[in-house]
Design an enzyme around this catalytic site. Structure first.
Site, PDB file in Angstrom:
ATOM      1  N   GLY A  31      -2.062   4.976  -2.069  1.00  0.00           N
ATOM      2  CA  GLY A  31      -1.822   3.961  -3.085  1.00  0.00           C
ATOM      3  C   GLY A  31      -1.293   2.660  -2.500  1.00  0.00           C
ATOM      4  O   GLY A  31      -1.469   2.404  -1.313  1.00  0.00           O
ATOM      5  N   HIS A  37      -8.062  -1.322   1.715  1.00  0.00           N
ATOM      6  CA  HIS A  37      -8.557  -0.135   1.005  1.00  0.00           C
ATOM      7  C   HIS A  37      -9.850  -0.470   0.258  1.00  0.00           C
ATOM      8  O   HIS A  37     -10.799   0.315   0.248  1.00  0.00           O
ATOM      9  CB  HIS A  37      -7.537   0.348  -0.039  1.00  0.00           C
ATOM     10  N   GLN A 156      -5.240   8.692  13.564  1.00  0.00           N
ATOM     11  CA  GLN A 156      -5.523   9.512  12.374  1.00  0.00           C
ATOM     12  C   GLN A 156      -7.038   9.716  12.219  1.00  0.00           C
ATOM     13  O   GLN A 156      -7.501  10.835  11.932  1.00  0.00           O
ATOM     14  CB  GLN A 156      -4.941   8.832  11.133  1.00  0.00           C
ATOM     15  N   SER A 188      -1.582  -3.612   5.410  1.00  0.00           N
ATOM     16  CA  SER A 188      -0.890  -2.335   5.277  1.00  0.00           C
ATOM     17  C   SER A 188      -0.067  -2.368   4.000  1.00  0.00           C
ATOM     18  O   SER A 188       0.445  -3.429   3.614  1.00  0.00           O
ATOM     19  CB  SER A 188       0.048  -2.144   6.468  1.00  0.00           C
ATOM     20  N   SER A 189       0.054  -1.220   3.374  1.00  0.00           N
ATOM     21  CA  SER A 189       0.872  -1.152   2.157  1.00  0.00           C
ATOM     22  C   SER A 189       2.321  -1.498   2.480  1.00  0.00           C
ATOM     23  O   SER A 189       3.073  -1.952   1.627  1.00  0.00           O
ATOM     24  CB  SER A 189       0.810   0.253   1.571  1.00  0.00           C
TER      25      SER A 189
HETATM   26  O1  PAF Z   1      -3.882   6.832   5.764  1.00  0.00           O
HETATM   27  C1  PAF Z   1      -3.297   7.255   4.741  1.00  0.00           C
HETATM   28  O2  PAF Z   1      -3.038   6.500   3.799  1.00  0.00           O
HETATM   29  C2  PAF Z   1      -2.869   8.695   4.699  1.00  0.00           C
HETATM   30  O3  PAF Z   1      -2.433   9.144   5.930  1.00  0.00           O
HETATM   31  C3  PAF Z   1      -3.924   9.630   4.101  1.00  0.00           C
HETATM   32  C4  PAF Z   1      -5.163   9.702   4.980  1.00  0.00           C
HETATM   33  C5  PAF Z   1      -4.304   9.155   2.727  1.00  0.00           C
HETATM   34  C6  PAF Z   1      -3.366  11.052   3.980  1.00  0.00           C
HETATM   35  O4  PAF Z   1      -2.262  11.082   3.137  1.00  0.00           O
END
Ligand code: PAF
Length: 283
Positions: A31, A37, A156, A188-189
């Site tokens: 979120g 995003h 990630q 970034s959030s």
């Molecule tokens: O990158 C993110 O925002 C988080 O690590 C994810 C992939 C949604 C998992 O919670």
């Protein structure tokens, strides 16, 4: 826009969509959505009939209770933002902690062939077990054909690719370019929480990465790292946690450069109490 709250609702809708042979894209998020995003969602809409966006602040990937508590939660605004792209082709899944974890909020232990021990893995205890747990669970619920991850969290992204390979999960993972503010700061959030003076200084991170890239053309990884560390030492507002030049496949720090390998430079730095990360492809 449909905003689903439970995995049963998601499974039922996914069943309907699949029975019509529709292609499902998926963008997992925590979120506090921003243009970065949205660019992932747009990539998803280019090749899928619908895109699921999960909005879930996953407790098991935080090693710091305060960070988890302070993480922005802005569901209404997130939905409004998604609506600006498409109302009918985007489906939001915003589960509760119980829906995902029942009453057992713990992560599974994973081996990602060593990828999990580098960089973020060294500084954020249990982080990638938490990420692996939630991403695997979300993939099982949404069963997407394609899933999209930003390269800002490059480690990630590599770990998710490894997860999919190890567990034979039938989803294609696409890594998308880092989306930047006009200042160069990676979106970034967490940026929302930066106080003005820190926000102004934060583009220094990308500026340094770009300069490091140029230096890497003629200098060793060690020499470049020394230079970056000196630059940060002169900066009163940003505190460097790590600078690493790593092989993109293994994420291990480069010892001797090889023309056959691809490298990236990675930075994690604190701006006040906010941890920012960024990276750049070097060759
Ligand atoms: O990158 C993110 O925002 C988080 O690590 C994810 C992939 C949604 C998992 O919670």
């Amino acid at each position: 826009m449909r905003v689903l709250k439970t995995k049963e609702e998601v499974s039922s809708l996914v069943g309907q969509l699949k029975s019509q042979n529709l292609k499902i894209g998926f963008v997992p998020t925590m979120g506090a959505l921003h243009q970065g995003h949205l660019s992932l969602v747009k990539s998803g809409l280019d090749v899928n009939n619908v895109v699921f966006v999960s909005i879930f602040v996953n407790p098991t990937q935080f090693d710091n209770a305060q960070d988890l508590e302070k993480y922005p939660r802005t569901l209404d605004r997130d939905v409004e933002l998604l609506q600006t792209i498409s109302d009918s082709k985007i489906i939001v899944y915003a589960p509760s902690v119980e829906d995902i974890y029942s009453d057992n909020v713990i992560s599974t232990s994973f081996s990602f062939d060593g990828l999990e021990f580098e960089m973020e893995g060294r500084f954020r205890d249990g982080h990638f077990d938490g990420v692996g747990t939630i991403v695997k669970r979300l993939f099982e619920i949404v069963t997407p054909n394609n899933a999209y991850f930003g390269q800002k969290d490059f480690q990630q992204l590599q770990i998710v690719k490894k997860l999919v390979e190890k567990y034979d999960i039938p989803v294609k993972i696409t890594g998308c370019e880092i989306y930047r503010e006009s200042s160069g700061l990676a979106m970034s959030s967490r940026n929302e929480r930066l106080k003005t003076e820190y926000k102004k200084e934060a583009p220094f991170i990308y500026k340094t990465l770009k300069a490091a890239k140029v230096k890497f053309g003629t200098k060793s990884a060690n020499k470049v790292a020394e230079w970056v560390e000196k630059e940060f030492a002169k900066n009163d507002l940003l505190e460097l946690e790590y600078f690493i030049i790593a092989d993109v496949e293994t994420l291990k720090p480069v010892k001797r450069k090889s023309k056959q390998k691809k490298y990236r430079a990675f930075i994690a730095a604190y701006a006040d109490d906010i941890r920012l990360i960024d990276n750049i492809a070097l060759n």
